[in-house]
Design a protein around this motif. Sequence first.
Motif, mmCIF file in Angstrom:
data_model
loop_
_atom_site.group_PDB
_atom_site.id
_atom_site.type_symbol
_atom_site.label_atom_id
_atom_site.label_comp_id
_atom_site.label_asym_id
_atom_site.label_seq_id
_atom_site.Cartn_x
_atom_site.Cartn_y
_atom_site.Cartn_z
ATOM 1 N N LEU A 78 0.830 -1.216 0.000
ATOM 2 C CA LEU A 78 0.000 0.000 0.000
ATOM 3 C C LEU A 78 0.861 1.261 0.000
ATOM 4 N N CYS A 79 1.923 1.257 0.785
ATOM 5 C CA CYS A 79 2.816 2.420 0.830
ATOM 6 C C CYS A 79 3.480 2.643 -0.528
ATOM 7 N N THR A 80 3.948 1.570 -1.140
ATOM 8 C CA THR A 80 4.595 1.664 -2.450
ATOM 9 C C THR A 80 3.627 2.202 -3.499
ATOM 10 N N LYS A 81 2.405 1.667 -3.527
ATOM 11 C CA LYS A 81 1.403 2.121 -4.491
ATOM 12 C C LYS A 81 1.022 3.568 -4.243
ATOM 13 N N PHE A 82 0.912 3.959 -2.976
ATOM 14 C CA PHE A 82 0.555 5.336 -2.645
ATOM 15 C C PHE A 82 1.631 6.303 -3.146
ATOM 16 N N VAL A 83 2.891 5.996 -2.841
ATOM 17 C CA VAL A 83 3.993 6.864 -3.273
ATOM 18 C C VAL A 83 4.040 6.941 -4.796
ATOM 19 N N SER A 84 3.858 5.828 -5.461
ATOM 20 C CA SER A 84 3.868 5.802 -6.919
ATOM 21 C C SER A 84 2.739 6.663 -7.488
ATOM 22 N N ASP A 111 5.820 9.814 6.642
ATOM 23 C CA ASP A 111 6.591 8.590 6.840
ATOM 24 C C ASP A 111 6.368 7.557 5.731
ATOM 25 N N VAL A 112 5.400 7.797 4.857
ATOM 26 C CA VAL A 112 5.055 6.818 3.825
ATOM 27 C C VAL A 112 6.201 6.590 2.832
ATOM 28 N N PRO A 113 6.894 7.627 2.339
ATOM 29 C CA PRO A 113 8.013 7.358 1.425
ATOM 30 C C PRO A 113 9.095 6.472 2.050
ATOM 31 N N HIS A 114 9.402 6.703 3.329
ATOM 32 C CA HIS A 114 10.385 5.857 4.018
ATOM 33 C C HIS A 114 9.882 4.415 4.075
ATOM 34 N N ALA A 115 8.612 4.248 4.432
ATOM 35 C CA ALA A 115 8.028 2.904 4.510
ATOM 36 C C ALA A 115 8.029 2.227 3.140
ATOM 37 N N ALA A 116 7.774 3.000 2.098
ATOM 38 C CA ALA A 116 7.767 2.429 0.749
ATOM 39 C C ALA A 116 9.169 1.978 0.340
ATOM 40 N N GLN A 117 10.181 2.718 0.755
ATOM 41 C CA GLN A 117 11.551 2.385 0.363
ATOM 42 C C GLN A 117 12.169 1.291 1.233
ATOM 43 N N TYR A 118 11.947 1.365 2.549
ATOM 44 C CA TYR A 118 12.635 0.464 3.471
ATOM 45 C C TYR A 118 11.725 -0.562 4.145
#
Length: 142
Positions: free
Chosen positions: A25-31, A72-79
Amino acid sequence: TVNVSKDAKKKLAIERAALKRADGLCTKFVSFVSREAENFTPEMASDLWDIVRNDATTDRMTRNYLPQDVKDVPHAAQYGVATLIPPKFGYSVEWLRENGMCVDMIRVRKSSIEGAGRGVFAHRTLRKGSAVALVPLLHISD
């Protein structure tokens, strides 16, 4: 070898699946927000994250692993969201003063590398660059 009950294995599998869903979800949101950046203000991104987190995510465990703050979502998407989860346990300042440093994030065990002997291994997720333990060494030769 550690004996783990079937219930514990099942709980761990459920938690891992929830973490994986939260990461996705974090990855899709950031994208999505990156693709549509020209159409989004920071306030709009924050409102959308609140909807994703609180309304669109029906699985409570997955929701609990999602970052509360959109920053914090970009960090969660990356790590991975696991890097944002604080430890579930800790020690009071008084305990630390009385007993010294807490080093419960590491475990000593036999290495899987042939001939390496024993080593120190992370017991929980550690952030990159974090201090693990300050340990004085005393070399004892055989």
